[in-house]
Enzyme design. Structure first.
Site, PDB file in Angstrom:
ATOM      1  N   HIS A 187     -10.121   1.131   1.371  1.00 42.71           N
ATOM      2  CA  HIS A 187      -9.666   2.614   1.715  1.00 42.71           C
ATOM      3  C   HIS A 187     -10.910   3.492   1.710  1.00 42.71           C
ATOM      4  O   HIS A 187     -11.131   4.293   2.617  1.00 42.71           O
ATOM      5  CB  HIS A 187      -8.743   3.093   0.689  1.00 42.71           C
ATOM      6  CG  HIS A 187      -7.369   2.678   0.758  1.00 42.71           C
ATOM      7  ND1 HIS A 187      -6.557   3.074   2.056  1.00 42.71           N
ATOM      8  CD2 HIS A 187      -6.418   2.087  -0.030  1.00 42.71           C
ATOM      9  CE1 HIS A 187      -5.466   2.681   2.047  1.00 42.71           C
ATOM     10  NE2 HIS A 187      -5.232   2.032   0.850  1.00 42.71           N
TER      11      HIS A 187
ATOM     12  N   CYS B  16       0.852  -1.242  -0.167  1.00 48.17           N
ATOM     13  CA  CYS B  16      -0.098   0.058   0.088  1.00 48.17           C
ATOM     14  C   CYS B  16       1.037   1.186   0.057  1.00 48.17           C
ATOM     15  O   CYS B  16       1.905   1.452   0.780  1.00 48.17           O
ATOM     16  CB  CYS B  16      -0.921  -0.008   1.178  1.00 48.17           C
ATOM     17  SG  CYS B  16      -1.917   1.591   1.456  1.00 48.17           S
TER      18      CYS B  16
ATOM     19  N   HIS C  50      -8.873  -3.891  -2.372  1.00 44.95           N
ATOM     20  CA  HIS C  50      -7.882  -2.987  -1.425  1.00 44.95           C
ATOM     21  C   HIS C  50      -8.457  -1.282  -1.428  1.00 44.95           C
ATOM     22  O   HIS C  50      -8.278  -0.935  -0.528  1.00 44.95           O
ATOM     23  CB  HIS C  50      -6.648  -2.998  -1.876  1.00 44.95           C
ATOM     24  CG  HIS C  50      -5.485  -2.392  -1.391  1.00 44.95           C
ATOM     25  ND1 HIS C  50      -4.495  -2.572  -0.384  1.00 44.95           N
ATOM     26  CD2 HIS C  50      -5.298  -0.980  -1.238  1.00 44.95           C
ATOM     27  CE1 HIS C  50      -3.790  -1.973   0.192  1.00 44.95           C
ATOM     28  NE2 HIS C  50      -4.230  -0.682  -0.461  1.00 44.95           N
ATOM     29  N   GLU C  51      -8.618  -1.095  -2.767  1.00 46.48           N
ATOM     30  CA  GLU C  51      -8.986   0.428  -2.982  1.00 46.48           C
ATOM     31  C   GLU C  51     -10.578   0.613  -2.241  1.00 46.48           C
ATOM     32  O   GLU C  51     -10.760   1.630  -1.556  1.00 46.48           O
ATOM     33  CB  GLU C  51      -8.940   0.739  -4.276  1.00 46.48           C
ATOM     34  CG  GLU C  51      -7.667   0.824  -4.872  1.00 46.48           C
ATOM     35  CD  GLU C  51      -6.369   1.338  -4.039  1.00 46.48           C
ATOM     36  OE1 GLU C  51      -6.506   2.316  -3.471  1.00 46.48           O
ATOM     37  OE2 GLU C  51      -5.361   0.899  -4.301  1.00 46.48           O
TER      38      GLU C  51
END
Ligand code: ZN
Length: 192
Positions: free
Chosen positions: A153, A107, A149-150
């Site tokens: 976030h 990351c 993953h995004e």
């Protein structure tokens, strides 16, 4: 313009993003700057939280990661992922399915730190692009991993939250150092 990427410990990384709605001039500029920032940092994805803006917005480009394959399906048919890159996701919805795969992950907000994370191998995504067009597709492989993953976030979830305890404890000294550095740079009291 290349923006500053905030590191672990910055409060924006723990903030749930606000819905963007229709993309105006400011969001367009932000998305362009995020793409430029991601490319400059050799990343495959970047969320608005990582440039200090808690919004439902992330950018992605997996075309440089040729060693990690992906599939992308539109209306059930395979398409060439690189033809769709770079991508901008506004107010995305992501559903996961399929067996979990353990893969190495990093990351940009955790410079120099990588660890293995288990995630489902398949995603279905619905989002809008800058033109307000609906994107609706399925993905596997790196593309599915990067989207999860995004998307995390945007909810204030970080990849270390999804690490197995043994993996996370292996990184605990480095995480502590990073946290201290970020808190010092923000003028917050460092942990003893
Ligand atoms: Zn990240």
């Amino acid at each position: 313009m290349v923006l500053e990427i905030v590191s672990y410990g910055h409060p924006a990384l723990r903030a749930k993003g606000r819905a963007v709605g229709e993309a105006g001039e400011e969001i367009r500029r932000l998305a362009e700057d995020m793409l430029e920032t991601m490319t400059a940092a050799n990343g495959v994805g970047l969320a608005a939280q990582q440039v200090g803006r808690p919004l439902q917005l992330f950018v992605l480009d997996i075309s440089s990661a040729k060693d990690r394959p992906s599939r992308m399906l539109v209306e059930g048919r395979d398409v060439e992922p690189s033809a769709w890159m770079p991508m901008i996701f506004i107010d995305p919805e992501v559903e996961t399915s399929g067996p979990e795969r353990l893969r190495e992950e990093g990351c940009l907000s955790f410079p120099g730190l990588g660890g293995k994370i288990a995630r489902p191998d398949r995603v279905r995504v619905r989002a809008r692009n800058l033109e307000g067009e609906i994107m609706d597709f399925e993905a596997t492989g790196l593309l599915a991993q990067a989207i999860q993953h995004e998307y995390d976030h945007l909810q204030g979830i970080l990849y270390i939250d999804r690490m197995a305890p043994s993996e996370r404890s292996r990184l605990s000294d480095q995480l502590q150092d990073l946290l201290q550095k970020t808190e010092e740079s923000l003028g917050m009291p460092a942990l003893a």
